[in-house]
Design a protein around this motif. Structure first.
Motif, PDB file in Angstrom:
ATOM      1  N   ARG B 154       0.836  -1.206   0.000  1.00 42.31           N
ATOM      2  CA  ARG B 154       0.000   0.000   0.000  1.00 42.31           C
ATOM      3  C   ARG B 154       0.875   1.262   0.000  1.00 42.31           C
ATOM      4  O   ARG B 154       0.623   2.200  -0.749  1.00 42.31           O
ATOM      5  CB  ARG B 154      -0.934   0.002   1.210  1.00 42.31           C
ATOM      6  CG  ARG B 154      -1.930   1.171   1.145  1.00 42.31           C
ATOM      7  CD  ARG B 154      -3.080   1.017   2.075  1.00 42.31           C
ATOM      8  NE  ARG B 154      -2.667   1.125   3.468  1.00 42.31           N
ATOM      9  CZ  ARG B 154      -3.514   1.094   4.485  1.00 42.31           C
ATOM     10  NH1 ARG B 154      -4.799   0.934   4.259  1.00 42.31           N
ATOM     11  NH2 ARG B 154      -3.079   1.187   5.715  1.00 42.31           N
ATOM     12  N   LEU B 157       2.448   1.656  -3.423  1.00 40.20           N
ATOM     13  CA  LEU B 157       1.509   2.152  -4.437  1.00 40.20           C
ATOM     14  C   LEU B 157       1.213   3.641  -4.242  1.00 40.20           C
ATOM     15  O   LEU B 157       1.105   4.390  -5.204  1.00 40.20           O
ATOM     16  CB  LEU B 157       0.201   1.357  -4.399  1.00 40.20           C
ATOM     17  CG  LEU B 157       0.265  -0.071  -4.958  1.00 40.20           C
ATOM     18  CD1 LEU B 157      -1.042  -0.785  -4.747  1.00 40.20           C
ATOM     19  CD2 LEU B 157       0.622  -0.052  -6.440  1.00 40.20           C
ATOM     20  N   HIS B 158       1.100   4.043  -2.975  1.00 39.65           N
ATOM     21  CA  HIS B 158       0.820   5.465  -2.708  1.00 39.65           C
ATOM     22  C   HIS B 158       1.979   6.358  -3.126  1.00 39.65           C
ATOM     23  O   HIS B 158       1.783   7.457  -3.607  1.00 39.65           O
ATOM     24  CB  HIS B 158       0.506   5.676  -1.218  1.00 39.65           C
ATOM     25  CG  HIS B 158      -0.930   5.365  -0.912  1.00 39.65           C
ATOM     26  ND1 HIS B 158      -1.470   5.500   0.334  1.00 39.65           N
ATOM     27  CD2 HIS B 158      -1.922   4.911  -1.688  1.00 39.65           C
ATOM     28  CE1 HIS B 158      -2.746   5.147   0.304  1.00 39.65           C
ATOM     29  NE2 HIS B 158      -3.036   4.780  -0.923  1.00 39.65           N
ATOM     30  N   ASN B 161       2.790   6.500  -7.493  1.00 42.91           N
ATOM     31  CA  ASN B 161       1.882   7.137  -8.460  1.00 42.91           C
ATOM     32  C   ASN B 161       1.759   6.363  -9.771  1.00 42.91           C
ATOM     33  O   ASN B 161       1.859   6.946 -10.862  1.00 42.91           O
ATOM     34  CB  ASN B 161       2.331   8.569  -8.778  1.00 42.91           C
ATOM     35  CG  ASN B 161       2.269   9.445  -7.556  1.00 42.91           C
ATOM     36  OD1 ASN B 161       1.625   9.085  -6.569  1.00 42.91           O
ATOM     37  ND2 ASN B 161       2.935  10.577  -7.595  1.00 42.91           N
ATOM     38  N   ILE B 162       1.581   5.066  -9.667  1.00 37.38           N
ATOM     39  CA  ILE B 162       1.431   4.249 -10.874  1.00 37.38           C
ATOM     40  C   ILE B 162       0.027   4.467 -11.440  1.00 37.38           C
ATOM     41  O   ILE B 162      -0.953   4.505 -10.696  1.00 37.38           O
ATOM     42  CB  ILE B 162       1.626   2.748 -10.547  1.00 37.38           C
ATOM     43  CG1 ILE B 162       2.995   2.522  -9.926  1.00 37.38           C
ATOM     44  CG2 ILE B 162       1.465   1.890 -11.791  1.00 37.38           C
ATOM     45  CD1 ILE B 162       3.200   1.123  -9.400  1.00 37.38           C
ATOM     46  N   HIS B 163      -0.040   4.599 -12.745  1.00 36.87           N
ATOM     47  CA  HIS B 163      -1.343   4.762 -13.409  1.00 36.87           C
ATOM     48  C   HIS B 163      -2.183   3.502 -13.168  1.00 36.87           C
ATOM     49  O   HIS B 163      -1.645   2.392 -13.132  1.00 36.87           O
ATOM     50  CB  HIS B 163      -1.112   4.966 -14.904  1.00 36.87           C
ATOM     51  CG  HIS B 163      -2.306   5.523 -15.621  1.00 36.87           C
ATOM     52  ND1 HIS B 163      -3.399   4.759 -15.926  1.00 36.87           N
ATOM     53  CD2 HIS B 163      -2.582   6.775 -16.081  1.00 36.87           C
ATOM     54  CE1 HIS B 163      -4.291   5.517 -16.548  1.00 36.87           C
ATOM     55  NE2 HIS B 163      -3.817   6.737 -16.653  1.00 36.87           N
ATOM     56  N   LEU B 164      -3.490   3.729 -13.016  1.00 34.59           N
ATOM     57  CA  LEU B 164      -4.401   2.602 -12.743  1.00 34.59           C
ATOM     58  C   LEU B 164      -4.232   1.472 -13.761  1.00 34.59           C
ATOM     59  O   LEU B 164      -4.212   0.290 -13.399  1.00 34.59           O
ATOM     60  CB  LEU B 164      -5.844   3.113 -12.757  1.00 34.59           C
ATOM     61  CG  LEU B 164      -6.954   2.084 -12.602  1.00 34.59           C
ATOM     62  CD1 LEU B 164      -6.964   1.485 -11.212  1.00 34.59           C
ATOM     63  CD2 LEU B 164      -8.318   2.708 -12.875  1.00 34.59           C
ATOM     64  N   ILE B 165      -4.094   1.852 -15.027  1.00 28.86           N
ATOM     65  CA  ILE B 165      -3.970   0.841 -16.085  1.00 28.86           C
ATOM     66  C   ILE B 165      -2.635   0.104 -15.965  1.00 28.86           C
ATOM     67  O   ILE B 165      -2.572  -1.121 -16.117  1.00 28.86           O
ATOM     68  CB  ILE B 165      -4.067   1.513 -17.483  1.00 28.86           C
ATOM     69  CG1 ILE B 165      -5.327   2.370 -17.590  1.00 28.86           C
ATOM     70  CG2 ILE B 165      -3.995   0.480 -18.587  1.00 28.86           C
ATOM     71  CD1 ILE B 165      -6.614   1.626 -17.741  1.00 28.86           C
ATOM     72  N   ARG B 166      -1.570   0.839 -15.627  1.00 25.95           N
ATOM     73  CA  ARG B 166      -0.250   0.209 -15.466  1.00 25.95           C
ATOM     74  C   ARG B 166      -0.269  -0.707 -14.241  1.00 25.95           C
ATOM     75  O   ARG B 166       0.324  -1.779 -14.240  1.00 25.95           O
ATOM     76  CB  ARG B 166       0.792   1.316 -15.299  1.00 25.95           C
ATOM     77  CG  ARG B 166       2.251   0.879 -15.342  1.00 25.95           C
ATOM     78  CD  ARG B 166       2.713   0.563 -16.742  1.00 25.95           C
ATOM     79  NE  ARG B 166       2.615   1.693 -17.636  1.00 25.95           N
ATOM     80  CZ  ARG B 166       3.629   2.505 -17.943  1.00 25.95           C
ATOM     81  NH1 ARG B 166       4.805   2.294 -17.438  1.00 25.95           N
ATOM     82  NH2 ARG B 166       3.457   3.503 -18.786  1.00 25.95           N
ATOM     83  N   LYS B 167      -0.971  -0.271 -13.206  1.00 25.63           N
ATOM     84  CA  LYS B 167      -1.070  -1.084 -11.992  1.00 25.63           C
ATOM     85  C   LYS B 167      -1.741  -2.418 -12.311  1.00 25.63           C
ATOM     86  O   LYS B 167      -1.333  -3.470 -11.826  1.00 25.63           O
ATOM     87  CB  LYS B 167      -1.880  -0.337 -10.915  1.00 25.63           C
ATOM     88  CG  LYS B 167      -1.760  -0.952  -9.527  1.00 25.63           C
ATOM     89  CD  LYS B 167      -2.708  -0.313  -8.552  1.00 25.63           C
ATOM     90  CE  LYS B 167      -3.847  -1.252  -8.248  1.00 25.63           C
ATOM     91  NZ  LYS B 167      -4.909  -0.717  -7.444  1.00 25.63           N
ATOM     92  N   ASP B 168      -2.749  -2.339 -13.167  1.00 19.75           N
ATOM     93  CA  ASP B 168      -3.454  -3.553 -13.589  1.00 19.75           C
ATOM     94  C   ASP B 168      -2.481  -4.516 -14.280  1.00 19.75           C
ATOM     95  O   ASP B 168      -2.491  -5.723 -14.023  1.00 19.75           O
ATOM     96  CB  ASP B 168      -4.574  -3.150 -14.555  1.00 19.75           C
ATOM     97  CG  ASP B 168      -5.346  -4.338 -15.096  1.00 19.75           C
ATOM     98  OD1 ASP B 168      -6.171  -4.864 -14.350  1.00 19.75           O
ATOM     99  OD2 ASP B 168      -5.095  -4.736 -16.246  1.00 19.75           O
ATOM    100  N   PHE B 169      -1.612  -3.954 -15.120  1.00 17.01           N
ATOM    101  CA  PHE B 169      -0.622  -4.767 -15.831  1.00 17.01           C
ATOM    102  C   PHE B 169       0.325  -5.454 -14.833  1.00 17.01           C
ATOM    103  O   PHE B 169       0.570  -6.660 -14.904  1.00 17.01           O
ATOM    104  CB  PHE B 169       0.143  -3.870 -16.811  1.00 17.01           C
ATOM    105  CG  PHE B 169       1.337  -4.526 -17.447  1.00 17.01           C
ATOM    106  CD1 PHE B 169       1.177  -5.498 -18.420  1.00 17.01           C
ATOM    107  CD2 PHE B 169       2.618  -4.164 -17.065  1.00 17.01           C
ATOM    108  CE1 PHE B 169       2.280  -6.104 -19.000  1.00 17.01           C
ATOM    109  CE2 PHE B 169       3.719  -4.756 -17.645  1.00 17.01           C
ATOM    110  CZ  PHE B 169       3.566  -5.737 -18.613  1.00 17.01           C
TER     111      PHE B 169
END
Lengths: 216, 380
Positions: B154, B157-158, B161-169
């Motif tokens: 957590r 991730l905070h 600042n990873i983009h939501l789409i990149r985080k999904d990857f």
């Protein structure tokens, strides 16, 4: 396998960025269009209408493209519904902004000198509310801790817009030497301009909820 | 091969293979359940990864927990081994039917104790205590790991600042890597449940691969057992994944990753001989090599996340059910095994215990004790 997926990921990221940029640009064009109309710069107003129409079309296309890609590539399955809902409501902001500008161009309401400054101020607040909504959207995707910051700004602009809206309405209906039909017409336009900030606040409420869901 | 024919071996091995199949069908869901039900991974991808890594884990890392089960009771006749595995499988089936969370680890331990009772061998209470303590420790450790991983990820991730789409990857890649690790740990830790009781009775010739790798008898048996687990994963785990992913634990892909990572780490710690030797060589404490329940480790990990999130939905009912499983599963399994051994010996006239090779078994036990006690010295 991973190369292909990272490439698609980057493309969608840049499309989302483009979408959010368009929202911000629309807000700025909207503000300029209102100013041009108030100052009687008809030529510039035509240009603004073209600009905002292009932005609206482009934003629609990008949103559709993002939607298809998210479903086709089965990306962010847990947040897909939220993201699509968010993009749709943000897209509505551009639609409304364009409609208001076109409406003003067609109906040509008479802006009394007594309300001109306040009318511009109202457009400015609505425009800033949309800009901050776009930034809140960007923060939702990139930096979730910043979301509240922008939501608070939107709330501020919305409240300010409401106050100015009320003041303008009072001035309009207190005016003696004016037909009621003109007053009502002007009020409609004022309500539509202020409505943009209300809509921006609605979008931000969504973003607030989605952000809580995004927290792991 | 020894005096048994291939048909005989396959027949008696069938109970272990059935146990392996049911383990694969049930426990693969702990590793890939949420990833599949949240559509982060296709079932086919998940099943293939799980199958491959279960086999690798079983063949390369299954000996540690297997030696602990041998220490508990060296089942030394094929008929006996068949019944022990069969009783464990039936216990799992019965307990599942009455909705008590069950683990093959607990049922096989119970069945071995039942065999000890039947043949009149004394059960080493030190080993039993160590095993039961490991069962209690595994969900607690999984909870601790998941709290640490949750808070760490957590924060990461905070800050990143990873983009939501990149985080999904990244989450997808993480689910594949962690899932592979989970499947490896499951194979390494739980293969002893499936094949452990047969290692004494089915000695196979060593196989040399290009004169580089030697696959010994145990590893060959573990490979066969792991194939049964893989069959369970490929044929039946999809349904269980749907149940686990949608009904029992509704997790986001990121929390699922943390849960699988935590529970797999626990299974790995309780299975890795290499890690144990490494820690022991530096005089550090290590965990005993004991087959533990992957499902209970997952429950522990989920509870850990609840604690880290300061959520008030800590389910004491779930904890109670787990504790109930620690006691009831081995008891029921031991009882079923005892009764079935009686029938096997007196009705089907099959040998369930061989006194002739008891000396060899004793020697093996001494060797196993020496091996385990090496670590115990540090445990104390």
């Amino acid at each position: 396998m991973f190369d292909g997926l990272i490439k698609k990921t980057k493309i969608i990221e840049s499309e989302i960025d483009l979408f959010l940029d368009n929202i911000t640009k629309s807000a700025l064009v909207f503000k300029e269009a209102i100013r041009d109309y108030s100052k009687g710069e008809k030529k510039d107003l035509k240009k603004r209408i073209e600009q905002i129409s292009d932005l609206e079309r482009q934003t629609d296309e990008v949103r559709r493209e993002i939607k298809f890609k998210l479903y086709r590539e089965m990306l962010i399955p847990d947040a897909r519904g939220d993201v699509l809902g968010l993009l749709e409501t943000m897209d509505d902001l551009v639609d409304i902004a364009k409609e208001v500008v076109v409406q003003i161009d067609i109906e040509k309401p008479e802006i009394f000198p007594e309300i001109e400054d306040k009318f511009l101020k109202l457009a400015d607040y609505s425009s800033k509310a949309i800009e901050s909504t776009s930034k809140a959207g960007n923060a939702y995707f990139r930096n979730i801790t910043e979301v509240n910051n922008y939501i608070n700004k939107v709330k501020f602009y919305e409240t300010e817009a409401d106050d100015v809206e009320t003041e303008i309405k009072k001035i309009i209906f207190d005016k003696k030497d004016c037909e009621l039909s003109k007053k009502i017409h002007l009020r409609d336009i004022i309500v539509r301009v202020a409505f943009l900030s209300d809509e921006a606040e609605e979008v931000c409420e969504r973003i607030a909820v989605y952000s809580i869901k995004r927290n792991i | 091969m020894n005096s048994y024919s291939l048909v005989t071996i396959l027949f008696f091995l069938s109970s272990g293979l059935f146990l392996g199949w049911s383990l694969g069908a049930n426990d693969a869901a702990n590793v890939f359940g949420t990833a599949v039900t949240t559509k982060m991974l296709k079932f086919k991808t998940a099943a293939i990864i799980a199958s491959i890594f279960v086999i690798i884990g079983a063949v390369s890392g299954g000996k540690g927990t297997s030696s602990t089960l041998e220490k508990l009771g060296s089942v030394n006749a094929l008929g006996g081994a068949f019944i022990v595995a069969f009783a464990a499988a039936i216990s799992v089936y019965l307990m599942t039917n009455i909705s008590i969370p069950v683990s093959t680890s607990q049922s096989i331990v119970g069945a071995i104790i039942g065999w000890n009772f039947f043949v009149g061998l004394k059960t080493d209470l030190t080993v039993v205590t160590k095993i039961v303590m490991s069962w209690i420790a595994s969900p607690i450790l999984a909870a601790i790991f998941s709290i640490i991983f949750f808070l760490g990820i957590r924060k990461l991730l905070h800050n990143s600042n990873i983009h939501l789409i990149r985080k999904d990857f990244y989450t997808r890649i993480g689910l594949i890597v962690v899932g592979a690790f989970g499947a490896y740990s499951l194979g390494a830790n739980n293969i002893a449940n499936v094949m452990g009781v047969f290692t004494e009775t089915i000695p196979l010739e060593n196989i040399s691969l290009f004169n580089v790798f030697i696959i010994d008898s145990k590893q060959q048996l573990f490979f066969i057992g792991a194939m049964a687990i893989s069959t369970g994963i490929l044929t039946y785990s999809k349904n269980v994944m749907n149940t686990v992913g949608k009904k029992l634990f509704k997790l986001s892909p990121m929390t699922a990753l943390i849960v699988v990572l935590s529970s797999s780490t626990v299974l790995f710690l309780f299975a890795s001989r290499g890690l144990k030797s490494f820690l022991n060589s530096y005089g550090l404490p290590s965990l005993p090599l004991v087959p533990v329940s992957s499902s209970q480790a997952v429950v522990g990990a989920v509870l850990g996340i609840s604690i880290a999130k300061k959520a008030s939905n800590l389910s004491f009912k779930t904890l109670g059910k787990i504790s109930l499983g620690w006691v009831t599963t081995p008891l029921i399994s031991a009882l079923i095994c005892f009764i079935m051994l009686f029938f096997m010996q007196n009705v089907f006239m099959q040998k369930v215990y061989s006194r002739n090779i008891q000396n060899r078994v004793s020697i093996n036990r001494v060797e196993a004790s020496e091996y385990i006690n090496k670590g115990d010295n540090y445990d104390r």
